[in-house]
Design a protein around this motif. Sequence first.
Motif, PDB file in Angstrom:
ATOM      1  N   LYS A 148       0.819  -1.222   0.000  1.00 43.72           N
ATOM      2  CA  LYS A 148       0.000   0.000   0.000  1.00 43.72           C
ATOM      3  C   LYS A 148       0.854   1.274   0.000  1.00 43.72           C
TER       4      LYS A 148
ATOM      5  N   PRO B  73      -4.026   8.944   0.749  1.00 39.59           N
ATOM      6  CA  PRO B  73      -3.884   9.520   2.092  1.00 39.59           C
ATOM      7  C   PRO B  73      -2.428   9.717   2.492  1.00 39.59           C
TER       8      PRO B  73
ATOM      9  N   ILE C  24      -5.642   5.360  10.828  1.00 44.30           N
ATOM     10  CA  ILE C  24      -6.020   3.953  10.634  1.00 44.30           C
ATOM     11  C   ILE C  24      -4.751   3.129  10.445  1.00 44.30           C
TER      12      ILE C  24
ATOM     13  N   LYS D 199      -3.061  -0.530   9.236  1.00 47.53           N
ATOM     14  CA  LYS D 199      -3.336  -1.724   8.426  1.00 47.53           C
ATOM     15  C   LYS D 199      -2.026  -2.483   8.200  1.00 47.53           C
TER      16      LYS D 199
ATOM     17  N   GLU E 298      -1.585  -6.660   2.593  1.00 49.83           N
ATOM     18  CA  GLU E 298      -2.678  -7.633   2.651  1.00 49.83           C
ATOM     19  C   GLU E 298      -3.844  -7.084   1.864  1.00 49.83           C
ATOM     20  N   GLY E 299      -4.941  -7.834   1.830  1.00 45.82           N
ATOM     21  CA  GLY E 299      -6.150  -7.382   1.149  1.00 45.82           C
ATOM     22  C   GLY E 299      -7.347  -7.987   1.838  1.00 45.82           C
TER      23      GLY E 299
ATOM     24  N   SER F 163      -9.433  -6.796   3.653  1.00 45.06           N
ATOM     25  CA  SER F 163      -9.514  -6.290   5.032  1.00 45.06           C
ATOM     26  C   SER F 163      -8.857  -7.217   6.048  1.00 45.06           C
TER      27      SER F 163
ATOM     28  N   VAL G 178      -7.572  -5.605   9.184  1.00 47.37           N
ATOM     29  CA  VAL G 178      -8.288  -4.327   9.386  1.00 47.37           C
ATOM     30  C   VAL G 178      -9.512  -4.635  10.236  1.00 47.37           C
TER      31      VAL G 178
ATOM     32  N   PHE H  97      -6.954   9.183   8.616  1.00 46.38           N
ATOM     33  CA  PHE H  97      -8.283   8.605   8.438  1.00 46.38           C
ATOM     34  C   PHE H  97      -9.114   9.529   7.550  1.00 46.38           C
ATOM     35  N   LEU H  98      -9.632   8.960   6.453  1.00 52.00           N
ATOM     36  CA  LEU H  98     -10.477   9.737   5.535  1.00 52.00           C
ATOM     37  C   LEU H  98     -11.918   9.578   6.015  1.00 52.00           C
TER      38      LEU H  98
ATOM     39  N   GLU I 174     -17.404   6.324   1.137  1.00 49.24           N
ATOM     40  CA  GLU I 174     -16.473   5.353   0.551  1.00 49.24           C
ATOM     41  C   GLU I 174     -17.054   4.746  -0.718  1.00 49.24           C
TER      42      GLU I 174
ATOM     43  N   ILE J 180     -15.590   1.854   9.124  1.00 51.02           N
ATOM     44  CA  ILE J 180     -14.652   1.308   8.134  1.00 51.02           C
ATOM     45  C   ILE J 180     -15.170  -0.041   7.643  1.00 51.02           C
ATOM     46  N   TYR J 181     -14.781  -0.375   6.417  1.00 52.59           N
ATOM     47  CA  TYR J 181     -15.200  -1.640   5.816  1.00 52.59           C
ATOM     48  C   TYR J 181     -14.192  -2.696   6.267  1.00 52.59           C
TER      49      TYR J 181
ATOM     50  N   ASP K 287     -10.287   1.282  -4.459  1.00 56.45           N
ATOM     51  CA  ASP K 287     -11.039   1.701  -3.276  1.00 56.45           C
ATOM     52  C   ASP K 287     -10.699   3.162  -2.981  1.00 56.45           C
TER      53      ASP K 287
ATOM     54  N   MET L 287      -7.438   4.757  -1.621  1.00 56.64           N
ATOM     55  CA  MET L 287      -6.904   4.003  -0.495  1.00 56.64           C
ATOM     56  C   MET L 287      -6.046   2.848  -0.990  1.00 56.64           C
ATOM     57  N   GLU L 288      -6.527   2.192  -2.041  1.00 57.27           N
ATOM     58  CA  GLU L 288      -5.752   1.061  -2.565  1.00 57.27           C
ATOM     59  C   GLU L 288      -6.290   0.616  -3.911  1.00 57.27           C
TER      60      GLU L 288
HETATM   61  N1  LIG Z   1      -7.021   5.979   5.073  1.00 56.82           N
HETATM   62  C1  LIG Z   1      -8.242   5.483   5.339  1.00 56.82           C
HETATM   63  N2  LIG Z   1      -9.233   6.291   5.775  1.00 56.82           N
HETATM   64  C2  LIG Z   1     -10.465   5.802   6.061  1.00 56.82           C
HETATM   65  N3  LIG Z   1     -10.789   4.507   5.969  1.00 56.82           N
HETATM   66  C3  LIG Z   1      -9.836   3.658   5.540  1.00 56.82           C
HETATM   67  C4  LIG Z   1      -8.530   4.100   5.191  1.00 56.82           C
HETATM   68  N4  LIG Z   1      -7.817   3.029   4.789  1.00 56.82           N
HETATM   69  C5  LIG Z   1      -8.641   1.971   4.888  1.00 56.82           C
HETATM   70  N5  LIG Z   1      -9.855   2.335   5.337  1.00 56.82           N
HETATM   71  C6  LIG Z   1     -11.016   1.452   5.594  1.00 56.82           C
HETATM   72  O1  LIG Z   1     -10.552   0.108   5.716  1.00 56.82           O
HETATM   73  C7  LIG Z   1     -11.040  -0.694   4.633  1.00 56.82           C
HETATM   74  C8  LIG Z   1      -9.976  -1.657   4.164  1.00 56.82           C
HETATM   75  O2  LIG Z   1      -8.839  -0.917   3.780  1.00 56.82           O
HETATM   76  P1  LIG Z   1      -8.149  -1.109   2.357  1.00 56.82           P
HETATM   77  O3  LIG Z   1      -7.039  -0.108   2.269  1.00 56.82           O
HETATM   78  O4  LIG Z   1      -9.160  -1.083   1.272  1.00 56.82           O
HETATM   79  O5  LIG Z   1      -7.475  -2.526   2.539  1.00 56.82           O
HETATM   80  P2  LIG Z   1      -7.835  -3.982   1.959  1.00 56.82           P
HETATM   81  O6  LIG Z   1      -6.730  -4.278   0.992  1.00 56.82           O
HETATM   82  O7  LIG Z   1      -7.756  -4.899   3.114  1.00 56.82           O
HETATM   83  O8  LIG Z   1      -9.199  -3.931   1.319  1.00 56.82           O
HETATM   84  C9  LIG Z   1     -11.474   0.303   3.579  1.00 56.82           C
HETATM   85  O9  LIG Z   1     -12.471  -0.260   2.761  1.00 56.82           O
HETATM   86  C10 LIG Z   1     -11.959   1.482   4.411  1.00 56.82           C
HETATM   87  O10 LIG Z   1     -13.279   1.323   4.896  1.00 56.82           O
END
Ligand SMILES: Nc1ncnc2c1ncn2[C@@H]1O[C@H](COP(=O)(O)OP(=O)(O)O)[C@@H](O)[C@H]1O
Length: 352
Positions: A109, A124, A145, A147, A151-152, A154, A157, A189-190, A194, A225-226, A278, A290-291
Motif C-alpha cells: 500500500k 492519504p 487507521i 493496516k 494484505e487485502g 480487510s 483491518v 483517516f479519511l 467510501e 470502516i469496511y 477503493d 486508499m488502494e
Molecule cells: N485511510 C483510510 N481512511 C479511512 N478509511 C480507511 C482508510 N484506509 C482503509 N480504510 C477502511 O478500511 C477498509 C480496508 O482498507 P483497504 O485499504 O481497502 O485494505 P484492503 O486491501 O484490506 O481492502 C477500507 O475499505 C476502508 O473502509
Amino acid sequence: MPLKICLTYNLKRVSTDGLPEDYYVEYDDEETVNAIARALERSGCRVVKVEADEDSYLRLRSEKPDIVFNIAEGLRGESRESHIPAILEMLGIPYTGSGPATLAICLDKALTHRVLSVYGLPSPRFQVFETGEEKLRDDLEFPLIVKPLREGSSKGVRNSSLVRDTESLRKQVSWVISTYKQPAIVEEFLPGREFTIGVLGNRDPIVLPIVEILLDRLPKDASPIYSYEAKWVWDTPSNPLDILRCPADIPYSLEAKLKDIALKTFKALGCRDVCRMDVRLDRYGEPRIMEVNPLPGLIPNPDAHSALPTAARSAGYSYDELICTILWYALERYGMEYKLEDRSLVKLPKSL
Ligand SMILES: Nc1ncnc2c1ncn2[C@@H]1O[C@H](COP(=O)(O)OP(=O)(O)O)[C@@H](O)[C@H]1O
Ligand SMILES: [Mg+2]
C-alpha cells in the motif's frame, strides 16, 4: 480446437496452529473457482484447474495451456501475487490480468501511494512502521487507521484499526507487526463517503457503475470502516448486510471525478483487463485512493456482496459475461481473440 485454459487460484482453508482467523481470507472458495471454470466452459473452452502452490510451475509447464485465467493470490511473501504471472512470463504462456510488477506494487500500500503521487493522484498521508518504535510524523493527526502493509480483503483491518490516541496506535501497530509478520502502514483517516470503482479493458478501458459502501449500515458503535468484521462476519450470504449500493447516488461532478481518478490510476499502475480501486472522500470532500486491487474478488453469489461482480451486474453483465469478457480482453491483448470459438458471452462497450 477449443481454447485450453488453466485456471490458477488459491483455495481458502480453515486457519489452525494459532494463525489469526483471517489468515486465509484473501483466498477463494471452491464455489468461486467452479463458477469461473463453468463460465469459461460455456464459451467453449476446456478448463484445467491448477492450485497455485509449489507444484504449479511444473503443472503449468506440462499442461501448456493457450492462456491462464489467473485469480491466484499467491502462497506467501511480499510479491506473492506476482508469482504465477512471473512463472507464466518465463514459460511464455499468456494470462489474464496485470503483470508481476503491477501486482507487486499494488500489494504494497505504501509503494502504491508513492507511485500514485508521482502522477499527482491523491492518496492519504501515511507512514510505515517497521518496528513499531518509530516516532509518529508531525503531519499525521489523529484519528488514524492502522493496516498491514501488504494484505487485502480487510485482513488485519479490524474495528480497532481506527485509532484516536497514541496508546491505541502503539497497540494496534504492534499487533499488526507481530500477527501478520510485516510492517504496518498508518494512514490519515479519511472520514467521508467510501466508493469502489471497477475498470475493465485495456486501451480504452471502461469504468463500471460506481459502488458505494454504505458505512451507516454497519452495526451501531462500529468504527466507520469496511473492516474484516464488516466484510466477512457481519455480512454473510445466509445473513446479508445490505452494505453496497450500486450505482452510487452521487452528483454528476463527483461521479466524473471518481471515474477520471480510476482511469488515471489504472493507467499509472499499468493495470490490465480488470481492476478495482477503493476510494474515500477526505474531510474536504475530495476523493483519495486508499488502494488498488488488480485481483479483485469475483464471488458469484450476489448475496456475498462482492464489489466487482455487483458493479458488473448493475451494468448488465451476467456473472458468466463478466468472466468471459475479462478473458476476451486478455486474448485481445495477445492478438488471440480469434481463438475464442463462442463469443456470445463477451460483452463489449458497443453492445452495452
Ligand atoms: N485511510 C483510510 N481512511 C479511512 N478509511 C480507511 C482508510 N484506509 C482503509 N480504510 C477502511 O478500511 C477498509 C480496508 O482498507 P483497504 O485499504 O481497502 O485494505 P484492503 O486491501 O484490506 O481492502 C477500507 O475499505 C476502508 O473502509
Ligand atoms: Mg480494500
